[in-house]
Enzyme design. Structure first.
Site, mmCIF file in Angstrom:
data_model
loop_
_atom_site.group_PDB
_atom_site.id
_atom_site.type_symbol
_atom_site.label_atom_id
_atom_site.label_comp_id
_atom_site.label_asym_id
_atom_site.label_seq_id
_atom_site.Cartn_x
_atom_site.Cartn_y
_atom_site.Cartn_z
ATOM 1 N N SER A 6 36.215 44.358 33.426
ATOM 2 C CA SER A 6 36.675 44.778 32.096
ATOM 3 C C SER A 6 36.489 43.624 31.114
ATOM 4 O O SER A 6 37.083 42.557 31.275
ATOM 5 C CB SER A 6 38.152 45.174 32.150
ATOM 6 O OG SER A 6 38.661 45.201 30.832
ATOM 7 N N HIS A 31 33.196 47.787 32.135
ATOM 8 C CA HIS A 31 34.341 48.558 31.665
ATOM 9 C C HIS A 31 34.749 48.073 30.270
ATOM 10 O O HIS A 31 34.998 46.887 30.068
ATOM 11 C CB HIS A 31 35.497 48.413 32.656
ATOM 12 C CG HIS A 31 36.658 49.315 32.381
ATOM 13 N ND1 HIS A 31 36.658 50.646 32.749
ATOM 14 C CD2 HIS A 31 37.836 49.095 31.756
ATOM 15 C CE1 HIS A 31 37.809 51.195 32.372
ATOM 16 N NE2 HIS A 31 38.538 50.268 31.761
ATOM 17 N N ASP A 33 37.335 48.590 27.178
ATOM 18 C CA ASP A 33 38.660 49.132 26.857
ATOM 19 C C ASP A 33 38.848 49.285 25.357
ATOM 20 O O ASP A 33 38.985 48.303 24.636
ATOM 21 C CB ASP A 33 39.746 48.195 27.402
ATOM 22 C CG ASP A 33 39.880 48.325 28.909
ATOM 23 O OD1 ASP A 33 40.025 49.467 29.382
ATOM 24 O OD2 ASP A 33 39.852 47.296 29.603
ATOM 25 N N MET A 35 41.131 50.510 22.331
ATOM 26 C CA MET A 35 42.533 50.821 22.001
ATOM 27 C C MET A 35 42.693 50.909 20.489
ATOM 28 O O MET A 35 42.111 50.104 19.758
ATOM 29 C CB MET A 35 43.454 49.732 22.549
ATOM 30 C CG MET A 35 43.245 49.439 24.031
ATOM 31 S SD MET A 35 44.480 48.310 24.669
ATOM 32 C CE MET A 35 43.757 47.923 26.280
ATOM 33 N N HIS A 64 36.400 53.301 28.205
ATOM 34 C CA HIS A 64 37.737 53.836 28.449
ATOM 35 C C HIS A 64 38.456 53.960 27.096
ATOM 36 O O HIS A 64 38.889 52.961 26.534
ATOM 37 C CB HIS A 64 38.465 52.864 29.395
ATOM 38 C CG HIS A 64 39.875 53.235 29.718
ATOM 39 N ND1 HIS A 64 40.752 52.356 30.343
ATOM 40 C CD2 HIS A 64 40.569 54.385 29.521
ATOM 41 C CE1 HIS A 64 41.918 52.953 30.508
ATOM 42 N NE2 HIS A 64 41.842 54.180 30.012
ATOM 43 N N MET A 66 41.383 54.602 24.980
ATOM 44 C CA MET A 66 42.845 54.733 24.915
ATOM 45 C C MET A 66 43.195 54.974 23.447
ATOM 46 O O MET A 66 43.771 54.133 22.764
ATOM 47 C CB MET A 66 43.504 53.458 25.466
ATOM 48 C CG MET A 66 43.393 53.369 26.986
ATOM 49 S SD MET A 66 43.626 51.694 27.604
ATOM 50 C CE MET A 66 41.954 51.083 27.425
ATOM 51 N N MET A 135 45.267 55.091 36.078
ATOM 52 C CA MET A 135 45.809 53.853 35.507
ATOM 53 C C MET A 135 46.917 53.337 36.418
ATOM 54 O O MET A 135 47.914 54.009 36.647
ATOM 55 C CB MET A 135 46.375 54.103 34.101
ATOM 56 C CG MET A 135 45.324 54.254 33.014
ATOM 57 S SD MET A 135 44.118 52.898 32.953
ATOM 58 C CE MET A 135 45.165 51.480 32.631
ATOM 59 N N PHE A 141 47.356 46.516 27.912
ATOM 60 C CA PHE A 141 47.140 45.079 28.057
ATOM 61 C C PHE A 141 46.569 44.721 29.430
ATOM 62 O O PHE A 141 46.877 45.386 30.427
ATOM 63 C CB PHE A 141 48.469 44.320 27.857
ATOM 64 C CG PHE A 141 49.047 44.558 26.494
ATOM 65 C CD1 PHE A 141 48.661 43.776 25.410
ATOM 66 C CD2 PHE A 141 49.939 45.605 26.276
ATOM 67 C CE1 PHE A 141 49.166 44.019 24.135
ATOM 68 C CE2 PHE A 141 50.450 45.868 25.010
ATOM 69 C CZ PHE A 141 50.062 45.072 23.938
ATOM 70 N N GLY A 143 46.213 41.912 32.586
ATOM 71 C CA GLY A 143 47.105 40.946 33.235
ATOM 72 C C GLY A 143 48.452 41.470 33.696
ATOM 73 O O GLY A 143 49.379 40.693 33.905
ATOM 74 N N ASP A 173 42.349 51.292 37.650
ATOM 75 C CA ASP A 173 42.324 50.309 36.569
ATOM 76 C C ASP A 173 43.710 49.720 36.327
ATOM 77 O O ASP A 173 44.636 50.452 35.981
ATOM 78 C CB ASP A 173 41.815 51.041 35.311
ATOM 79 C CG ASP A 173 41.661 50.151 34.102
ATOM 80 O OD1 ASP A 173 41.777 48.917 34.221
ATOM 81 O OD2 ASP A 173 41.409 50.704 33.014
ATOM 82 N N GLY A 175 45.693 45.625 37.229
ATOM 83 C CA GLY A 175 46.300 44.811 38.281
ATOM 84 C C GLY A 175 45.488 44.742 39.557
ATOM 85 O O GLY A 175 46.027 44.524 40.646
HETATM 86 C C1 DX5 Z 1 44.542 48.190 30.402
HETATM 87 C C2 DX5 Z 1 43.050 48.339 30.496
HETATM 88 C C3 DX5 Z 1 42.474 47.654 31.688
HETATM 89 C C4 DX5 Z 1 42.664 46.164 31.699
HETATM 90 C C5 DX5 Z 1 42.617 45.674 33.115
HETATM 91 O O1 DX5 Z 1 45.045 49.040 29.455
HETATM 92 O O2 DX5 Z 1 42.687 49.693 30.570
HETATM 93 O O3 DX5 Z 1 41.109 47.991 31.871
HETATM 94 O O4 DX5 Z 1 41.669 45.510 30.941
HETATM 95 O O5 DX5 Z 1 43.018 44.355 33.143
HETATM 96 P P1 DX5 Z 1 43.579 43.662 34.464
HETATM 97 O O6 DX5 Z 1 42.515 43.797 35.498
HETATM 98 O O7 DX5 Z 1 43.812 42.261 34.007
HETATM 99 O O8 DX5 Z 1 44.848 44.379 34.838
HETATM 100 ZN ZN ZN Z 2 40.568 50.235 31.173
#
Ligand code: DX5
Ligand code: ZN
Length: 214
Positions: A6, A31, A33, A35, A64, A66, A135, A141, A143, A173, A175
């Site tokens: 990502s 990937h 993201d 938002m 992705h 969101m 998810m 976010f 991390g 996706d 953690g």
């Molecule tokens: C969270 C995103 C993820 C995120 C994953 O809303 O959709 O794709 O970037 O980040 P890590 O792998 O650090 O959890």
């Molecule tokens: Zn994502």
């Protein structure tokens, strides 16, 4: 295992270099993201950010969304190079219509659910999507810590796929690291998204390879 780094956790001042690096270690998808500050409390990437990468790497662009009203923006994201557009079940009033809309624009279609959404609500749509994105953290976010309940959802999707011969890929996706990735694989996941684990690693090659070989 297919691996989707990502870019949210990459260094945007040298994005192309970062992406080429993870590609050289064996990543399969990129990937991205997106938002909007409404569907989730964060604002990130628009189509202009990844358009310049298209054609310079061979990764599949896994976008992705969101965001609220994904159909308003899908065309723009596809034109910028998205191969797969994943929208959120919770973000739309008419799921079937949204799937058809994105497919008619020529992209593969994914559907995603937040951690608190019941996976069985997707049952009627599973025949019509190319990808289901579970998810395993609350979207918004990078991390965060992997939510273990996600494994049950992956198992459900994996069983449905076998029983009914569905074609979608199961992606997870949030953690993800070698340990949570292994649990996901055992539950039936086919694509692992990882931001922090890959881009913040001291040894990125080892991080990508540890997921690839699961
Ligand atoms: C969270 C995103 C993820 C995120 C994953 O809303 O959709 O794709 O970037 O980040 P890590 O792998 O650090 O959890
Ligand atoms: Zn994502």
């Amino acid at each position: 295992m297919l691996v989707a780094p990502s870019i949210l956790s990459a260094d945007f001042s040298k994005l192309l270099e970062e992406v080429k690096e993870v590609e050289s270690y064996g990543a399969d998808l990129l990937h991205i993201d997106v938002m909007d500050g409404h569907f989730v409390p964060n604002i990130t990437i628009g189509p202009d950010v990844y358009r310049p990468l298209k054609g310079k790497v061979n990764l599949l662009f896994d976008v992705h969304l969101m965001i609220e009203k994904p159909t308003l923006y899908a065309k723009q994201f596809i034109k910028a190079g998205a191969d797969i557009i994943t929208f959120h079940y919770e973000a739309v009033a008419d799921v079937a219509k949204t799937i058809r809309f994105i497919r008619n624009l020529g992209a593969k279609v994914g559907i995603s659910i937040r951690p608190k959404t019941d996976v069985t609500l997707l049952e009627n749509y599973l025949a019509d999507v190319d990808l289901v994105l579970v998810m395993s953290v609350e979207p918004g976010f990078a991390g965060q810590v992997f939510i273990e309940d996600s494994l049950e959802k992956i198992k459900y999707l994996s069983e449905m796929k076998k029983e009914r011969d569905f074609q979608y890929l199961i992606e997870v996706d949030g953690g993800i690291n070698a340990e949570t990735g292994l649990k996901c694989k055992e539950a039936g996941a086919e694509i692992l998204v990882a931001g922090t684990y890959i881009f913040k690693a001291e040894d990125r090659r080892a991080a990508v390879e540890s997921l690839k070989k699961l």
